[in-house]
Design a protein around this motif. Structure first.
Motif, PDB file in Angstrom:
ATOM      1  N   ALA A  55     -34.885  -3.269 -38.116  1.00  3.98           N
ATOM      2  CA  ALA A  55     -33.552  -2.993 -37.600  1.00  3.98           C
ATOM      3  C   ALA A  55     -33.374  -1.519 -37.236  1.00  3.98           C
ATOM      4  CB  ALA A  55     -32.509  -3.405 -38.627  1.00  3.98           C
ATOM      5  N   ILE A  56     -33.949  -0.621 -38.031  1.00  3.07           N
ATOM      6  CA  ILE A  56     -33.862   0.809 -37.721  1.00  3.07           C
ATOM      7  C   ILE A  56     -34.566   1.110 -36.402  1.00  3.07           C
ATOM      8  CG2 ILE A  56     -34.620   3.111 -38.459  1.00  3.07           C
ATOM      9  CD1 ILE A  56     -34.190   2.155 -41.365  1.00  3.07           C
ATOM     10  N   ALA A  57     -35.734   0.495 -36.195  1.00  2.00           N
ATOM     11  CA  ALA A  57     -36.448   0.678 -34.936  1.00  2.00           C
ATOM     12  C   ALA A  57     -35.642   0.126 -33.767  1.00  2.00           C
ATOM     13  CB  ALA A  57     -37.811  -0.013 -35.003  1.00  2.00           C
ATOM     14  N   SER A  58     -35.016  -1.031 -33.977  1.00  6.07           N
ATOM     15  CA  SER A  58     -34.195  -1.636 -32.936  1.00  6.07           C
ATOM     16  C   SER A  58     -33.010  -0.742 -32.587  1.00  6.07           C
ATOM     17  CB  SER A  58     -33.694  -3.012 -33.413  1.00  6.07           C
ATOM     18  OG  SER A  58     -32.890  -3.626 -32.439  1.00  6.07           O
ATOM     19  N   PHE A  59     -32.377  -0.197 -33.618  1.00 10.49           N
ATOM     20  CA  PHE A  59     -31.252   0.714 -33.403  1.00 10.49           C
ATOM     21  C   PHE A  59     -31.700   1.952 -32.622  1.00 10.49           C
ATOM     22  CE2 PHE A  59     -28.966   4.520 -34.648  1.00 10.49           C
ATOM     23  CZ  PHE A  59     -27.636   4.142 -34.493  1.00 10.49           C
TER      24      PHE A  59
ATOM     25  N   ALA B 167     -16.534  -5.732 -36.152  1.00  8.49           N
ATOM     26  CA  ALA B 167     -16.648  -7.156 -36.466  1.00  8.49           C
ATOM     27  C   ALA B 167     -18.082  -7.631 -36.289  1.00  8.49           C
ATOM     28  CB  ALA B 167     -15.705  -7.969 -35.579  1.00  8.49           C
ATOM     29  N   GLY B 168     -18.749  -7.144 -35.238  1.00  7.63           N
ATOM     30  CA  GLY B 168     -20.152  -7.505 -35.029  1.00  7.63           C
ATOM     31  C   GLY B 168     -21.043  -7.011 -36.147  1.00  7.63           C
ATOM     32  N   LEU B 169     -20.777  -5.796 -36.615  1.00  8.58           N
ATOM     33  CA  LEU B 169     -21.549  -5.231 -37.722  1.00  8.58           C
ATOM     34  C   LEU B 169     -21.392  -6.074 -38.985  1.00  8.58           C
ATOM     35  CD1 LEU B 169     -23.232  -2.891 -38.903  1.00  8.58           C
ATOM     36  CD2 LEU B 169     -21.091  -1.679 -39.321  1.00  8.58           C
ATOM     37  N   LEU B 170     -20.170  -6.478 -39.297  1.00 10.41           N
ATOM     38  CA  LEU B 170     -19.919  -7.300 -40.483  1.00 10.41           C
ATOM     39  C   LEU B 170     -20.546  -8.690 -40.329  1.00 10.41           C
ATOM     40  CD1 LEU B 170     -16.170  -6.312 -41.008  1.00 10.41           C
ATOM     41  CD2 LEU B 170     -18.069  -5.769 -42.567  1.00 10.41           C
ATOM     42  N   PHE B 171     -20.434  -9.253 -39.138  1.00 10.73           N
ATOM     43  CA  PHE B 171     -20.990 -10.588 -38.895  1.00 10.73           C
ATOM     44  C   PHE B 171     -22.504 -10.598 -39.114  1.00 10.73           C
ATOM     45  CE2 PHE B 171     -23.125 -13.535 -36.020  1.00 10.73           C
ATOM     46  CZ  PHE B 171     -22.531 -14.751 -36.352  1.00 10.73           C
TER      47      PHE B 171
ATOM     48  N   LEU C 171     -25.639  -2.307 -30.600  1.00 13.12           N
ATOM     49  CA  LEU C 171     -26.166  -1.629 -31.792  1.00 13.12           C
ATOM     50  C   LEU C 171     -25.625  -2.254 -33.073  1.00 13.12           C
ATOM     51  CD1 LEU C 171     -25.965   2.141 -30.748  1.00 13.12           C
ATOM     52  CD2 LEU C 171     -28.032   0.818 -31.150  1.00 13.12           C
ATOM     53  N   ALA C 172     -24.526  -2.999 -32.955  1.00 17.37           N
ATOM     54  CA  ALA C 172     -23.985  -3.684 -34.133  1.00 17.37           C
ATOM     55  C   ALA C 172     -25.011  -4.640 -34.731  1.00 17.37           C
ATOM     56  CB  ALA C 172     -22.712  -4.452 -33.756  1.00 17.37           C
ATOM     57  N   THR C 173     -25.840  -5.230 -33.875  1.00 21.19           N
ATOM     58  CA  THR C 173     -26.836  -6.194 -34.369  1.00 21.19           C
ATOM     59  C   THR C 173     -27.898  -5.522 -35.238  1.00 21.19           C
ATOM     60  OG1 THR C 173     -26.460  -7.606 -32.438  1.00 21.19           O
ATOM     61  CG2 THR C 173     -28.465  -7.993 -33.703  1.00 21.19           C
ATOM     62  N   PRO C 174     -28.619  -4.494 -34.739  1.00 22.16           N
ATOM     63  CA  PRO C 174     -29.631  -3.882 -35.609  1.00 22.16           C
ATOM     64  C   PRO C 174     -29.052  -3.178 -36.823  1.00 22.16           C
ATOM     65  CG  PRO C 174     -29.392  -2.599 -33.596  1.00 22.16           C
ATOM     66  CD  PRO C 174     -28.640  -3.891 -33.393  1.00 22.16           C
ATOM     67  N   LEU C 175     -27.837  -2.623 -36.690  1.00 23.01           N
ATOM     68  CA  LEU C 175     -27.217  -2.015 -37.868  1.00 23.01           C
ATOM     69  C   LEU C 175     -26.946  -3.075 -38.930  1.00 23.01           C
ATOM     70  CD1 LEU C 175     -24.699   0.583 -36.386  1.00 23.01           C
ATOM     71  CD2 LEU C 175     -26.650   1.056 -37.881  1.00 23.01           C
ATOM     72  N   GLY C 176     -26.406  -4.207 -38.491  1.00 26.70           N
ATOM     73  CA  GLY C 176     -26.178  -5.300 -39.420  1.00 26.70           C
ATOM     74  C   GLY C 176     -27.469  -5.840 -39.999  1.00 26.70           C
ATOM     75  N   LEU C 177     -28.506  -5.896 -39.160  1.00 24.31           N
ATOM     76  CA  LEU C 177     -29.813  -6.374 -39.611  1.00 24.31           C
ATOM     77  C   LEU C 177     -30.512  -5.360 -40.512  1.00 24.31           C
ATOM     78  CD1 LEU C 177     -31.111  -8.050 -36.323  1.00 24.31           C
ATOM     79  CD2 LEU C 177     -30.433  -9.204 -38.438  1.00 24.31           C
TER      80      LEU C 177
END
Length: 417
Positions: free
Chosen positions: A256-260, A21-25, A144-150
């Motif tokens: 986002a990749i760097a953040s992940f 859900a975080g990834l989609l959001f 990690l849902a945040t940078p993946l989504g970003l």
């Protein structure tokens, strides 16, 4: 992720649904990061008006986050997660309906409620579920849902804008928010675990904010928020004006990749070396990113700036969440998260209109130079004020001393006394 293997099946399922859900959001939200400023610009808005519209997003965060933080503590985390995803599914239709500056401001304020609700509920729920000894690792992986989504969102948004137009872009953004809502509906809503009655439970917002363990992180987040707001609002426009062959969507994807990448090990490492060292590193990365943008004249420098910005976000924000979880009781955790992250919200809210005015006067390039100076002040404050005195603050910020404000350390000190 060894810590997750120690959880029962139901809890692992709950975390997996929450992560999805975080990834989609975040994919829904970030699909508009590189495209919405261009949409507003196409409508004939000035740099300052673009800044005001983009910055008004944080007004929704600031107005509603305190209430949502208290709601998360009193009614559980799921209710605020539902609010966040419902707003994320509705707001893109507002952009689709108008290019009027006044109406876009209202839509943007409404959209800001989604982040206020979702981030407060998400962070508090994960902190509730994670054991203290592996809290950094669990939160590090779950965020990690945040940078993946970003990473997914800006690339998807840029592609849809270029190939299908703004209409399809806003529809897809709304659809992603709706699927996030479907996921949150399935998340279990455990009751907030309370400890013995303490004075902390009776504190109001101002008393919590005035406590040193909350005040200093909130100020740091406020100053860093100025930098984040500058980058997210103006980097696409800066790239467009500089005529450098580097897409704004690729900037956010690289970030986002760097953040992940850095979150994969930073959370677990912080359980061993402490939160302070990684927060210091995160602020330094933001300073470096803004200096690089200030001096950027080629795609490679923009790429390096994106990597530095992503590394900063991947460590600073996630480690700030872990540190505040260490310092808070479950029954006031939603409020403390809401206050600390509200500092970030306020910084973002101020950044767009304030730095938009500066950009009008000196240009985007020098505006990022001002941002680097402001973020350097945040670094100085954290290194000198993050603990009970200068010596302890410096040692904590360098990973050489524990966090004296962490509840487990406060308990040890009280037992020694």
């Amino acid at each position: 992720m060894k810590a997750l293997n120690t959880f029962d099946t139901e809890l692992r399922r709950n975390l997996l649904i929450l992560f999805t859900a975080g990834l989609l959001f975040w994919s829904s939200l970030s699909s508009l990061l590189p495209t919405l400023p261009l949409y507003i610009d196409d409508g004939g808005a000035s740099k300052q008006e673009i800044g005001i519209v983009m910055g008004s997003f944080a007004i929704g965060l600031l107005l509603f986050r305190p209430m949502l933080g208290r709601l998360a503590d009193e009614r559980g985390r799921k209710i605020v997660l539902l609010i966040g995803t419902i707003v994320a599914a509705i707001a893109p239709f507002g952009y689709l309906a108008t290019q009027s500056i006044g109406l876009l401001i209202l839509v943007r304020i409404f959209h800001g409620i989604s982040v206020a609700a979702f981030t407060t509920g998400y962070s508090a729920l994960i902190a509730d579920l994670a054991p203290a000894e592996t809290r950094g690792e669990i939160i590090g992986y779950m965020t990690l849902a945040t940078p993946l989504g970003l990473a997914i969102g800006p690339a998807l948004g840029g592609y849809l804008e270029a190939t299908s137009g703004y209409g399809i872009l806003f529809l897809v953004s709304a659809e992603l928010g709706f699927f996030a809502l479907l996921g949150i509906v399935q998340v279990m809503n455990p009751p907030v675990q309370t400890q013995e009655q303490t004075e902390a439970e009776d504190r109001n917002y101002w008393q919590i904010l005035n406590s040193p363990q909350v005040r200093v992180p909130t100020i740091v987040m406020l100053l860093v928020g100025l930098s984040i707001g500058a980058v997210h609002t103006f980097v696409s426009l800066f790239l467009k004006s500089s005529q450098v062959d580097f897409n704004g969507g690729l900037f956010f994807t690289a970030s986002a990749i760097a953040s992940f990448s850095i979150r994969v090990f930073a959370g677990k490492a912080s359980d061993r070396f402490g939160r302070g060292l990684f927060i210091t590193f995160g602020i330094l990365c933001y300073v470096l990113a803004l200096i690089l943008l200030w001096q950027a004249h080629s795609p490679m420098v923009f790429l390096l700036a994106a990597i530095a910005e992503g590394a900063g976000g991947g460590t600073l924000i996630s480690m700030m969440i872990v540190m505040m979880a260490d310092r808070s009781l479950p029954e006031e955790r939603g409020q403390i998260f809401a206050l600390c992250i509200a500092g970030l919200d306020l910084g973002i809210a101020i950044a767009a209109p304030l730095l938009g005015i500066i950009a009008e006067q000196v240009g985007y390039r020098d505006m990022f130079g001002y941002g680097a100076a402001i973020t350097s002040v945040a670094l100085v404050i954290f290194v000198t004020q993050s603990s009970k005195n200068l010596s302890n603050s410096l040692r904590f910020a360098l990973g050489l001393a524990p966090d004296v404000y962490a509840l487990k350390n406060l308990k040890i000190r009280s037992e020694e006394i």
